[in-house]
Design a protein around this motif. Structure first.
Motif, PDB file in Angstrom:
ATOM      1  N   ALA A  94      55.954  27.639   0.847  1.00 34.92           N
ATOM      2  CA  ALA A  94      54.765  26.773   0.765  1.00 34.92           C
ATOM      3  C   ALA A  94      54.123  26.884  -0.622  1.00 34.92           C
ATOM      4  CB  ALA A  94      53.769  27.165   1.853  1.00 34.92           C
ATOM      5  N   MET A  95      54.091  28.102  -1.151  1.00 30.54           N
ATOM      6  CA  MET A  95      53.512  28.309  -2.484  1.00 30.54           C
ATOM      7  C   MET A  95      54.351  27.596  -3.550  1.00 30.54           C
ATOM      8  SD  MET A  95      52.660  31.998  -4.200  1.00 30.54           S
ATOM      9  CE  MET A  95      54.317  32.347  -4.784  1.00 30.54           C
ATOM     10  N   LEU A  96      55.672  27.697  -3.441  1.00 27.99           N
ATOM     11  CA  LEU A  96      56.563  27.070  -4.422  1.00 27.99           C
ATOM     12  C   LEU A  96      56.457  25.543  -4.369  1.00 27.99           C
ATOM     13  CD1 LEU A  96      59.716  29.355  -3.984  1.00 27.99           C
ATOM     14  CD2 LEU A  96      58.069  29.391  -5.875  1.00 27.99           C
ATOM     15  N   VAL A  97      56.330  25.006  -3.150  1.00 33.30           N
ATOM     16  CA  VAL A  97      56.159  23.552  -3.026  1.00 33.30           C
ATOM     17  C   VAL A  97      54.874  23.117  -3.732  1.00 33.30           C
ATOM     18  CG1 VAL A  97      55.638  21.688  -1.393  1.00 33.30           C
ATOM     19  CG2 VAL A  97      57.503  23.296  -0.898  1.00 33.30           C
ATOM     20  N   ARG A  98      53.812  23.884  -3.521  1.00 29.65           N
ATOM     21  CA  ARG A  98      52.523  23.538  -4.148  1.00 29.65           C
ATOM     22  C   ARG A  98      52.631  23.591  -5.678  1.00 29.65           C
ATOM     23  NH1 ARG A  98      48.530  27.013  -5.471  1.00 29.65           N
ATOM     24  NH2 ARG A  98      49.449  28.673  -4.209  1.00 29.65           N
ATOM     25  N   ILE A  99      53.283  24.612  -6.199  1.00 30.46           N
ATOM     26  CA  ILE A  99      53.429  24.732  -7.656  1.00 30.46           C
ATOM     27  C   ILE A  99      54.337  23.622  -8.194  1.00 30.46           C
ATOM     28  CG2 ILE A  99      54.307  26.199  -9.531  1.00 30.46           C
ATOM     29  CD1 ILE A  99      51.672  27.189  -8.283  1.00 30.46           C
ATOM     30  N   ALA A 100      55.421  23.329  -7.468  1.00 29.99           N
ATOM     31  CA  ALA A 100      56.348  22.275  -7.910  1.00 29.99           C
ATOM     32  C   ALA A 100      55.659  20.915  -7.920  1.00 29.99           C
ATOM     33  CB  ALA A 100      57.572  22.247  -7.005  1.00 29.99           C
ATOM     34  N   GLN A 101      54.872  20.651  -6.893  1.00 34.50           N
ATOM     35  CA  GLN A 101      54.153  19.367  -6.850  1.00 34.50           C
ATOM     36  C   GLN A 101      53.144  19.280  -7.995  1.00 34.50           C
ATOM     37  OE1 GLN A 101      52.795  19.661  -2.761  1.00 34.50           O
ATOM     38  NE2 GLN A 101      54.179  18.001  -2.137  1.00 34.50           N
ATOM     39  N   GLY A 102      52.480  20.383  -8.270  1.00 39.21           N
ATOM     40  CA  GLY A 102      51.517  20.399  -9.370  1.00 39.21           C
ATOM     41  C   GLY A 102      52.210  20.164 -10.707  1.00 39.21           C
ATOM     42  N   GLU A 103      53.364  20.783 -10.882  1.00 39.90           N
ATOM     43  CA  GLU A 103      54.092  20.641 -12.146  1.00 39.90           C
ATOM     44  C   GLU A 103      54.658  19.229 -12.294  1.00 39.90           C
ATOM     45  OE1 GLU A 103      54.038  22.163 -14.714  1.00 39.90           O
ATOM     46  OE2 GLU A 103      55.859  21.846 -15.856  1.00 39.90           O
ATOM     47  N   ALA A 104      55.183  18.694 -11.191  1.00 43.95           N
ATOM     48  CA  ALA A 104      55.710  17.320 -11.231  1.00 43.95           C
ATOM     49  C   ALA A 104      54.577  16.343 -11.563  1.00 43.95           C
ATOM     50  CB  ALA A 104      56.370  16.976  -9.906  1.00 43.95           C
ATOM     51  N   ALA A 105      53.413  16.572 -10.976  1.00 40.45           N
ATOM     52  CA  ALA A 105      52.262  15.699 -11.251  1.00 40.45           C
ATOM     53  C   ALA A 105      51.786  15.856 -12.694  1.00 40.45           C
ATOM     54  CB  ALA A 105      51.130  16.010 -10.282  1.00 40.45           C
ATOM     55  N   ARG A 106      51.844  17.082 -13.207  1.00 41.69           N
ATOM     56  CA  ARG A 106      51.417  17.335 -14.598  1.00 41.69           C
ATOM     57  C   ARG A 106      52.309  16.583 -15.584  1.00 41.69           C
ATOM     58  NH1 ARG A 106      52.082  20.589 -19.019  1.00 41.69           N
ATOM     59  NH2 ARG A 106      54.119  21.303 -18.283  1.00 41.69           N
ATOM     60  N   ARG A 107      53.635  16.600 -15.287  1.00 45.16           N
ATOM     61  CA  ARG A 107      54.565  15.929 -16.194  1.00 45.16           C
ATOM     62  C   ARG A 107      54.685  14.445 -15.887  1.00 45.16           C
ATOM     63  NH1 ARG A 107      59.473  19.962 -17.789  1.00 45.16           N
ATOM     64  NH2 ARG A 107      58.438  21.940 -17.416  1.00 45.16           N
ATOM     65  N   GLY A 108      54.258  14.052 -14.688  1.00 43.41           N
ATOM     66  CA  GLY A 108      54.461  12.691 -14.176  1.00 43.41           C
ATOM     67  C   GLY A 108      54.061  11.569 -15.113  1.00 43.41           C
ATOM     68  N   PRO A 109      52.849  11.627 -15.698  1.00 46.50           N
ATOM     69  CA  PRO A 109      52.420  10.497 -16.535  1.00 46.50           C
ATOM     70  C   PRO A 109      53.382  10.182 -17.676  1.00 46.50           C
ATOM     71  CG  PRO A 109      50.573  11.958 -16.073  1.00 46.50           C
ATOM     72  CD  PRO A 109      51.799  12.637 -15.537  1.00 46.50           C
ATOM     73  N   ARG A 110      54.179  11.171 -18.124  1.00 52.08           N
ATOM     74  CA  ARG A 110      55.111  10.929 -19.237  1.00 52.08           C
ATOM     75  C   ARG A 110      56.512  10.572 -18.734  1.00 52.08           C
ATOM     76  NH1 ARG A 110      54.726  16.372 -21.408  1.00 52.08           N
ATOM     77  NH2 ARG A 110      53.496  16.717 -19.534  1.00 52.08           N
ATOM     78  N   LEU A 111      56.683  10.523 -17.412  1.00 54.81           N
ATOM     79  CA  LEU A 111      58.006  10.278 -16.856  1.00 54.81           C
ATOM     80  C   LEU A 111      58.071   8.890 -16.240  1.00 54.81           C
ATOM     81  CD1 LEU A 111      58.354  13.653 -14.941  1.00 54.81           C
ATOM     82  CD2 LEU A 111      59.184  13.134 -17.232  1.00 54.81           C
ATOM     83  N   ARG A 112      59.296   8.428 -16.042  1.00 60.19           N
ATOM     84  CA  ARG A 112      59.451   7.173 -15.315  1.00 60.19           C
ATOM     85  C   ARG A 112      59.849   7.498 -13.871  1.00 60.19           C
ATOM     86  NH1 ARG A 112      62.378   6.893 -19.727  1.00 60.19           N
ATOM     87  NH2 ARG A 112      64.320   6.827 -18.554  1.00 60.19           N
ATOM     88  N   ILE A 113      59.248   8.545 -13.328  1.00 61.58           N
ATOM     89  CA  ILE A 113      59.486   8.928 -11.937  1.00 61.58           C
ATOM     90  C   ILE A 113      58.117   8.978 -11.264  1.00 61.58           C
ATOM     91  CG2 ILE A 113      60.707  10.543 -10.427  1.00 61.58           C
ATOM     92  CD1 ILE A 113      61.689  11.999 -12.942  1.00 61.58           C
ATOM     93  N   THR A 114      58.011   8.331 -10.126  1.00 66.06           N
ATOM     94  CA  THR A 114      56.707   8.305  -9.464  1.00 66.06           C
ATOM     95  C   THR A 114      56.885   8.433  -7.951  1.00 66.06           C
ATOM     96  OG1 THR A 114      56.857   5.905  -9.390  1.00 66.06           O
ATOM     97  CG2 THR A 114      55.532   6.854 -11.176  1.00 66.06           C
ATOM     98  N   GLY A 115      55.769   8.588  -7.260  1.00 63.72           N
ATOM     99  CA  GLY A 115      55.685   8.506  -5.802  1.00 63.72           C
ATOM    100  C   GLY A 115      56.660   9.405  -5.070  1.00 63.72           C
ATOM    101  N   PRO A 116      57.350   8.822  -4.053  1.00 63.62           N
ATOM    102  CA  PRO A 116      58.216   9.645  -3.195  1.00 63.62           C
ATOM    103  C   PRO A 116      59.331  10.335  -3.976  1.00 63.62           C
ATOM    104  CG  PRO A 116      57.915   7.432  -2.279  1.00 63.62           C
ATOM    105  CD  PRO A 116      57.305   7.415  -3.638  1.00 63.62           C
ATOM    106  N   GLU A 117      59.826   9.680  -5.024  1.00 64.08           N
ATOM    107  CA  GLU A 117      60.918  10.268  -5.804  1.00 64.08           C
ATOM    108  C   GLU A 117      60.449  11.557  -6.487  1.00 64.08           C
ATOM    109  OE1 GLU A 117      64.481   8.635  -8.713  1.00 64.08           O
ATOM    110  OE2 GLU A 117      62.554   7.610  -8.712  1.00 64.08           O
ATOM    111  N   LEU A 118      59.231  11.523  -7.011  1.00 63.10           N
ATOM    112  CA  LEU A 118      58.678  12.697  -7.673  1.00 63.10           C
ATOM    113  C   LEU A 118      58.408  13.805  -6.655  1.00 63.10           C
ATOM    114  CD1 LEU A 118      57.900  13.447 -10.586  1.00 63.10           C
ATOM    115  CD2 LEU A 118      55.571  12.728 -10.087  1.00 63.10           C
TER     116      LEU A 118
END
Lengths: 73, 210
Positions: free
Chosen positions: B32-56
């Motif tokens: 659960a902790m790793l999922v939370r950190i991974a989601q936070g990191e994906a969201a942090r990098r998200g604005p610079r990526l062409r990956i969004t929503g369910p894929e991210l």
């Protein structure tokens, strides 16, 4: 002019740069020192030099630092 | 168990090294902790990526699952140099990073071996209004790329600088490692700077103009 200085910065290499493998091996230690406000850069100058020059490792460092700060227990 | 561990880290190690319900509970908590950190990191990098929503989000869950496997497999290597959670976070950050690199390898924005030299000034933020000034500099850089670099150094420079290919994506494309590609680029940067200094386009210590 931006082009000159950006190119100059990109091409400059630091002989202290330890490379990706060594930097990643110690990244958790380095990031925890930074998060604690300690002098990580003085203690590990080769890692600091690498993180400034290597985009992907710098990005991983920023991510780990954000995780430490955001995931504070 | 490493000596001098803080109480929380020692608790993690004891629980994960054991068996039965206590270990299962610790694994669930760690996941659960790793999922939370991974989601936070994906969201942090998200604005610079062409990956969004369910894929991210899917990428974050995969990163957490793979990190959990790596952590449990390498827990004997934890030396207590940091808190256990910091050590564990490192694995999931690396997994997010690797999965983003893999995504761009599968969906490249430009062909990895394209060669558009017109992109070069833009990569370094050169102002088009001053083309007359930087034209010589970038022409000299191109000559140095052609004359000074080995084929491998040239390939890496072209992919990363001209084509803006993420380094981790190039690693996958070339079947190499991040460190190996970085070292190739490091040597290329040093050679190119030496060439530009030698012909007066850059100063030895300061930015210069010929």
């Amino acid at each position: 002019m931006n082009g000159w200085s950006a190119l100059d910065r990109f091409l400059r290499t630091d002989p202290r740069d330890v490379g990706c493998d060594q930097a990643m091996e110690m990244l958790h230690v380095y990031a925890e020192l930074v998060a604690a406000g300690e002098s990580a850069q003085q203690r590990y100058p080769g890692i600091a030099a690498h993180l400034q020059a290597c985009g992907p490792c710098g990005e991983d460092f920023e991510g780990l630092l954000a995780a430490i700060r955001g995931g504070a227990h | 168990m490493p000596a001098g561990l803080d109480a929380e880290s020692a608790g993690w190690i004891q629980a994960l090294a054991g068996d039965g319900p206590r270990r299962e509970a610790a694994l669930a908590r760690l996941h659960a902790m790793l999922v939370r950190i991974a989601q936070g990191e994906a969201a942090r990098r998200g604005p610079r990526l062409r990956i969004t929503g369910p894929e991210l989000d899917d990428l974050a869950y995969q990163a957490a699952a793979d990190a959990l496997v790596a952590i449990t497999g390498k827990i004997g290597q934890f030396r207590g140099e940091s808190r256990f959670t910091t050590w564990a976070y490192k694995f999931v950050i690396f997994e997010v990073s690797a999965k983003i690199g893999r995504h761009f390898w599968r969906h490249p924005a430009v062909p990895l071996d394209a060669e558009d030299w017109d992109r070069l000034p833009g990569w370094f933020g050169a102002d088009p209004a001053h083309q007359a000034e930087w034209g010589d500099l970038f022409a000299a850089l191109r000559r140095a790329v052609d004359c000074e670099l080995t084929p491998r150094q040239r390939e890496v420079f072209v992919a990363i600088v001209l084509n803006d290919v993420p380094l981790d994506t190039l690693v996958l494309h070339l079947g190499s490692s991040r460190n190996a590609i970085y070292q190739v680029l490091f040597a290329a940067r040093r050679k190119l700077r030496a060439a530009l200094v030698a012909n007066g386009h850059l100063g030895e210590n300061n930015v210069g103009r010929s």
